[in-house]
Design a protein around this motif. Structure first.
Motif, mmCIF file in Angstrom:
data_model
loop_
_atom_site.group_PDB
_atom_site.id
_atom_site.type_symbol
_atom_site.label_atom_id
_atom_site.label_comp_id
_atom_site.label_asym_id
_atom_site.label_seq_id
_atom_site.Cartn_x
_atom_site.Cartn_y
_atom_site.Cartn_z
ATOM 1 N N UNK A 156 0.848 -1.197 0.000
ATOM 2 C CA UNK A 156 0.000 0.000 0.000
ATOM 3 C C UNK A 156 0.880 1.243 0.000
ATOM 4 N N UNK A 157 0.463 2.250 -0.741
ATOM 5 C CA UNK A 157 1.171 3.524 -0.685
ATOM 6 C C UNK A 157 1.162 4.005 0.765
ATOM 7 N N UNK A 158 2.207 4.689 1.149
ATOM 8 C CA UNK A 158 2.359 5.156 2.529
ATOM 9 C C UNK A 158 1.127 5.895 3.025
ATOM 10 N N UNK A 159 0.544 6.746 2.192
ATOM 11 C CA UNK A 159 -0.638 7.510 2.592
ATOM 12 C C UNK A 159 -1.810 6.584 2.895
ATOM 13 N N UNK A 160 -2.015 5.573 2.081
ATOM 14 C CA UNK A 160 -3.106 4.625 2.321
ATOM 15 C C UNK A 160 -2.864 3.843 3.607
ATOM 16 N N UNK A 161 -1.620 3.458 3.852
ATOM 17 C CA UNK A 161 -1.331 2.715 5.075
ATOM 18 C C UNK A 161 -1.529 3.602 6.297
ATOM 19 N N UNK A 162 -1.191 4.881 6.178
ATOM 20 C CA UNK A 162 -1.460 5.825 7.273
ATOM 21 C C UNK A 162 -2.959 5.908 7.549
ATOM 22 N N UNK A 203 -0.574 4.821 16.646
ATOM 23 C CA UNK A 203 -0.022 6.183 16.588
ATOM 24 C C UNK A 203 1.503 6.155 16.488
ATOM 25 N N UNK A 204 2.148 5.279 17.238
ATOM 26 C CA UNK A 204 3.603 5.171 17.160
ATOM 27 C C UNK A 204 4.061 4.718 15.773
ATOM 28 N N UNK A 205 3.342 3.738 15.203
ATOM 29 C CA UNK A 205 3.685 3.288 13.848
ATOM 30 C C UNK A 205 3.471 4.408 12.834
ATOM 31 N N UNK A 206 2.405 5.190 13.004
ATOM 32 C CA UNK A 206 2.133 6.302 12.086
ATOM 33 C C UNK A 206 3.228 7.361 12.179
ATOM 34 N N UNK A 207 3.650 7.696 13.400
ATOM 35 C CA UNK A 207 4.738 8.677 13.556
ATOM 36 C C UNK A 207 6.016 8.172 12.888
ATOM 37 N N UNK A 208 6.334 6.908 13.088
ATOM 38 C CA UNK A 208 7.514 6.316 12.457
ATOM 39 C C UNK A 208 7.393 6.382 10.935
ATOM 40 N N UNK A 209 6.225 6.040 10.424
ATOM 41 C CA UNK A 209 6.008 6.003 8.988
ATOM 42 C C UNK A 209 6.094 7.398 8.366
ATOM 43 N N UNK A 210 5.741 8.420 9.123
ATOM 44 C CA UNK A 210 5.821 9.794 8.615
ATOM 45 C C UNK A 210 7.258 10.208 8.334
ATOM 46 N N UNK A 211 8.221 9.506 8.900
ATOM 47 C CA UNK A 211 9.634 9.800 8.650
ATOM 48 C C UNK A 211 10.114 9.213 7.324
ATOM 49 N N UNK A 212 9.328 8.303 6.756
ATOM 50 C CA UNK A 212 9.745 7.636 5.522
ATOM 51 C C UNK A 212 9.455 8.515 4.307
ATOM 52 N N UNK A 213 10.041 8.123 3.189
ATOM 53 C CA UNK A 213 9.846 8.809 1.920
ATOM 54 C C UNK A 213 8.361 8.845 1.580
ATOM 55 N N UNK A 260 6.927 8.783 -1.133
ATOM 56 C CA UNK A 260 6.598 7.912 -2.261
ATOM 57 C C UNK A 260 6.797 6.441 -1.939
ATOM 58 N N UNK A 261 6.999 6.116 -0.660
ATOM 59 C CA UNK A 261 7.248 4.731 -0.287
ATOM 60 C C UNK A 261 5.938 3.936 -0.191
ATOM 61 N N UNK A 262 6.116 2.634 -0.142
ATOM 62 C CA UNK A 262 5.010 1.702 -0.008
ATOM 63 C C UNK A 262 5.237 0.875 1.245
ATOM 64 N N UNK A 263 4.159 0.321 1.775
ATOM 65 C CA UNK A 263 4.234 -0.433 3.021
ATOM 66 C C UNK A 263 3.600 -1.805 2.815
ATOM 67 N N UNK A 294 6.983 -3.565 6.611
ATOM 68 C CA UNK A 294 8.195 -3.221 5.876
ATOM 69 C C UNK A 294 7.898 -2.021 5.001
ATOM 70 N N UNK A 295 8.834 -1.099 4.937
ATOM 71 C CA UNK A 295 8.707 0.078 4.080
ATOM 72 C C UNK A 295 9.585 -0.149 2.861
#
Length: 121
Positions: free
Chosen positions: A46-52, A89-99, A101-104, A112-113
């Motif tokens: 999933x695109x990072x935004x969708x996973x968020x 929430x912790x996973x979302x904060x971590x994921x916000x640090x990723x690119x 355009x990344x996928x999850x 995995x990112x």
């Protein structure tokens, strides 16, 4: 508190599952000790935004709904769901640090990112 917490957990995980399904995922529900979880099982990326959106749907929807529940119970629902959403929430904060355009890919141990430049979608 337990009487209120059990339905909150059920609804919380159903909301995660509904958003996963909305984005084409196949899901299963389970328990790890005392914790309930929803896992995407088809290994789609999933695109990072969708996973968020998957991560934050439950805390957002239940928090907004708790405003319409009478004060004492609504406050308890809000607090219990917020506490139960700590991992999301912790996973979302971590994921916000990723690119951006990344996928999850959801995994049994977390996620995995994958760099968006390497993803074929």
């Amino acid at each position: 508190m337990v009487v209120i917490f059990i339905p909150i957990i059920f609804v919380h995980e159903l909301l995660h599952g509904a958003v996963y399904r909305l984005f084409g995922g196949k899901i299963r529900f389970g328990f790890k000790g005392l914790y309930a979880y929803t896992q995407e099982t088809s290994c789609i990326a999933l695109h990072r935004t969708k996973f968020l959106l998957v991560l934050l749907a439950s805390v957002t929807i239940i928090s907004m709904t708790s405003v319409f529940i009478p004060k004492s119970i609504g406050g308890i629902v809000f607090l219990l769901n917020l506490l139960g959403s700590t991992g999301d929430l912790l996973m979302a904060f971590y994921l916000c640090k990723s690119n951006e355009n990344s996928y999850v890919v959801d995994e049994s141990y977390g996620f995995d990112v994958v760099d968006g430049n390497l993803q074929s979608k």
